[in-house]
Design a protein around this motif. Structure first.
Motif, PDB file in Angstrom:
ATOM      1  N   THR A 192      -5.697 -29.307  29.898  1.00  0.00           N
ATOM      2  CA  THR A 192      -4.875 -29.203  28.968  1.00  0.00           C
ATOM      3  C   THR A 192      -4.256 -31.089  28.635  1.00  0.00           C
ATOM      4  O   THR A 192      -3.640 -30.935  30.039  1.00  0.00           O
ATOM      5  N   ILE A 193      -4.181 -31.504  28.275  1.00  0.00           N
ATOM      6  CA  ILE A 193      -3.485 -33.274  28.164  1.00  0.00           C
ATOM      7  C   ILE A 193      -2.316 -33.691  26.959  1.00  0.00           C
ATOM      8  O   ILE A 193      -3.455 -33.073  26.028  1.00  0.00           O
ATOM      9  N   ASN A 194      -1.380 -33.394  26.733  1.00  0.00           N
ATOM     10  CA  ASN A 194      -0.670 -33.504  25.548  1.00  0.00           C
ATOM     11  C   ASN A 194      -0.714 -35.320  25.013  1.00  0.00           C
ATOM     12  O   ASN A 194      -1.675 -36.490  26.133  1.00  0.00           O
ATOM     13  N   PRO A 195      -0.683 -35.529  24.568  1.00  0.00           N
ATOM     14  CA  PRO A 195      -0.419 -37.075  23.402  1.00  0.00           C
ATOM     15  C   PRO A 195       0.202 -37.764  24.492  1.00  0.00           C
ATOM     16  O   PRO A 195       0.172 -38.903  24.791  1.00  0.00           O
ATOM     17  N   ASP A 196       1.232 -37.651  25.337  1.00  0.00           N
ATOM     18  CA  ASP A 196       2.021 -38.458  26.462  1.00  0.00           C
ATOM     19  C   ASP A 196       1.732 -38.534  27.537  1.00  0.00           C
ATOM     20  O   ASP A 196       2.300 -39.118  28.172  1.00  0.00           O
ATOM     21  N   GLY A 197       0.375 -37.522  28.059  1.00  0.00           N
ATOM     22  CA  GLY A 197      -0.298 -37.791  28.782  1.00  0.00           C
ATOM     23  C   GLY A 197       0.121 -36.542  30.095  1.00  0.00           C
ATOM     24  O   GLY A 197      -0.656 -36.451  30.711  1.00  0.00           O
ATOM     25  N   SER A 198       1.349 -35.517  29.484  1.00  0.00           N
ATOM     26  CA  SER A 198       1.706 -35.219  30.420  1.00  0.00           C
ATOM     27  C   SER A 198       1.442 -33.469  30.094  1.00  0.00           C
ATOM     28  O   SER A 198      -0.431 -33.191  29.469  1.00  0.00           O
ATOM     29  N   LEU A 199       0.350 -32.767  31.573  1.00  0.00           N
ATOM     30  CA  LEU A 199       0.091 -31.419  31.825  1.00  0.00           C
ATOM     31  C   LEU A 199       0.642 -30.209  31.910  1.00  0.00           C
ATOM     32  O   LEU A 199       1.804 -29.596  32.907  1.00  0.00           O
ATOM     33  N   PRO A 200       0.417 -29.902  30.614  1.00  0.00           N
ATOM     34  CA  PRO A 200       1.692 -27.932  30.439  1.00  0.00           C
ATOM     35  C   PRO A 200       1.672 -26.853  31.267  1.00  0.00           C
ATOM     36  O   PRO A 200       2.755 -26.246  31.995  1.00  0.00           O
ATOM     37  N   ASN A 201       0.415 -27.395  32.044  1.00  0.00           N
ATOM     38  CA  ASN A 201      -0.276 -25.702  32.292  1.00  0.00           C
ATOM     39  C   ASN A 201      -0.340 -25.967  34.354  1.00  0.00           C
ATOM     40  O   ASN A 201      -0.724 -24.982  34.638  1.00  0.00           O
ATOM     41  N   TRP A 202      -0.076 -26.832  34.720  1.00  0.00           N
ATOM     42  CA  TRP A 202       0.179 -27.054  36.241  1.00  0.00           C
ATOM     43  C   TRP A 202       1.240 -26.561  36.406  1.00  0.00           C
ATOM     44  O   TRP A 202       2.726 -26.998  36.415  1.00  0.00           O
ATOM     45  N   LYS A 203       1.005 -26.175  38.037  1.00  0.00           N
ATOM     46  CA  LYS A 203       2.345 -25.199  38.582  1.00  0.00           C
ATOM     47  C   LYS A 203       3.870 -26.795  39.156  1.00  0.00           C
ATOM     48  O   LYS A 203       3.132 -27.678  39.765  1.00  0.00           O
ATOM     49  N   ASP A 204       4.942 -26.247  39.081  1.00  0.00           N
ATOM     50  CA  ASP A 204       5.935 -27.159  40.277  1.00  0.00           C
ATOM     51  C   ASP A 204       5.272 -27.148  41.262  1.00  0.00           C
ATOM     52  O   ASP A 204       5.330 -28.694  42.178  1.00  0.00           O
ATOM     53  N   GLU A 205       5.284 -25.944  41.949  1.00  0.00           N
ATOM     54  CA  GLU A 205       4.628 -25.856  43.646  1.00  0.00           C
ATOM     55  C   GLU A 205       3.086 -26.323  44.346  1.00  0.00           C
ATOM     56  O   GLU A 205       2.222 -25.272  43.087  1.00  0.00           O
ATOM     57  N   LEU A 206       3.184 -27.404  44.334  1.00  0.00           N
ATOM     58  CA  LEU A 206       1.417 -27.855  44.182  1.00  0.00           C
ATOM     59  C   LEU A 206       1.497 -27.144  46.049  1.00  0.00           C
ATOM     60  O   LEU A 206       1.369 -26.470  46.702  1.00  0.00           O
ATOM     61  N   ASP A 207      -0.055 -26.310  45.791  1.00  0.00           N
ATOM     62  CA  ASP A 207      -0.985 -25.698  47.207  1.00  0.00           C
ATOM     63  C   ASP A 207      -1.547 -26.319  47.263  1.00  0.00           C
ATOM     64  O   ASP A 207      -2.805 -26.940  47.020  1.00  0.00           O
TER      65      ASP A 207
END
Length: 284
Positions: A132-147
């Protein structure tokens, strides 16, 4: 329980990783779709299923995305590409590569989607990719904590680490020119509209993908200007070393093959005309 080496690797990846590159072939391979979409599952999860042109590299027939994991954004995305939401079932040909802040490759995994790091996470079972990519390139459904556990368990270093002198001796890299049809150029006569390509750079690499990485690493302005790496067109050039090697082969064969060609009555299937064309077209 993780071994000491695995724990050290996981710490290293958490400390140094900044970017993730996703590369997945699409189209047909021996009759099998390399990317398919499950409409039933997508409807159930309220996901859209259309192919999205900005993400697909038609030259290499790959879906390519470079993600800034710190900012949760896609590099090179621009407003005109708009909003997209894609749910795809990916055959196990994907390549997922971690990079540090200087675009140096750190670790890589091939095959299944590393679902501990990439949406839809555990819902995808390593088979599905959700973007899911917003018009500004942001990824809203990615978790803050990286695994990075998938990389720790199944990954490997993407390239051998060599110093410059060893690399030149062991594996002299290919040379490429990279250009794009994105953006606009202006002719000296501004009253005439010209549609052409823009050359982004000339760079070395072991393969086209590595050439793209090296170009972006050496020229950060390209991503800042909004150019999309999936739109890059890569053409291999002949290096000076390769020209010298071809000349050496031609010089070795020339006299004997020319004599044999004349003795054969200039046979149509003799190799000498090919050598002659090679000498003219490549060496001038």
């Amino acid at each position: 329980m993780e071994s000491t080496n695995e724990q050290a690797l996981e710490r290293k990846l958490h400390q140094e990783t900044r970017y993730l590159h996703i590369s997945i072939p699409y189209g047909e391979d021996e009759g099998n779709e390399l990317i398919t979409f499950d409409d039933g599952l997508a409807t159930e999860l309220q996901c859209e299923t259309d192919f999205v042109p900005p993400m697909f590299n038609n030259e290499n027939r790959t879906l390519e995305v470079m993600v800034d994991l710190a900012e949760h954004k896609v590099l090179g995305w621009s407003e005109e590409k708009g909003y997209i939401h894609m749910w795809g079932k990916v055959i196990d040909y994907g390549t997922y590569t971690l990079f540090d802040a200087s675009m140096k490759p750190l670790y890589q995994i091939r095959g299944y989607v590393p679902s501990a790091l990439i949406p839809p996470y555990e819902r995808g079972f390593g088979d599905y990719l959700e973007l899911t990519i917003n018009p500004d390139g942001s990824l809203p459904n990615w978790k803050d904590e990286l695994d990075f556990s998938n990389f720790v368990e199944d990954g490997h270093e993407p390239l051998p680490i060599l110093n410059c002198q060893d690399e030149k001796k062991v594996n002299p890299m290919n040379e490429y020119i990279i250009f794009t049809t994105e953006g606009h150029t202006t002719a000296p006569n501004e009253n005439i509209e010209v549609e052409n390509c823009q050359i982004l750079g000339r760079v070395r690499g072991n393969n086209p993908e590595e050439a793209k990485i090296n170009l972006l690493k050496d020229n950060p302005w390209i991503a800042e200007a909004g150019f999309d790496r999936s739109e890059f067109i890569v053409e291999q050039l002949l290096t000076n070393e390769e020209r010298a090697a071809i000349k050496e082969v031609l010089d070795y064969l020339w006299d004997d093959e020319e004599r044999h060609y004349e003795e054969s009555g200039r046979s149509d299937n003799h190799i000498f005309p090919i050598l002659s064309r090679l000498k003219t077209s490549i060496l001038g």
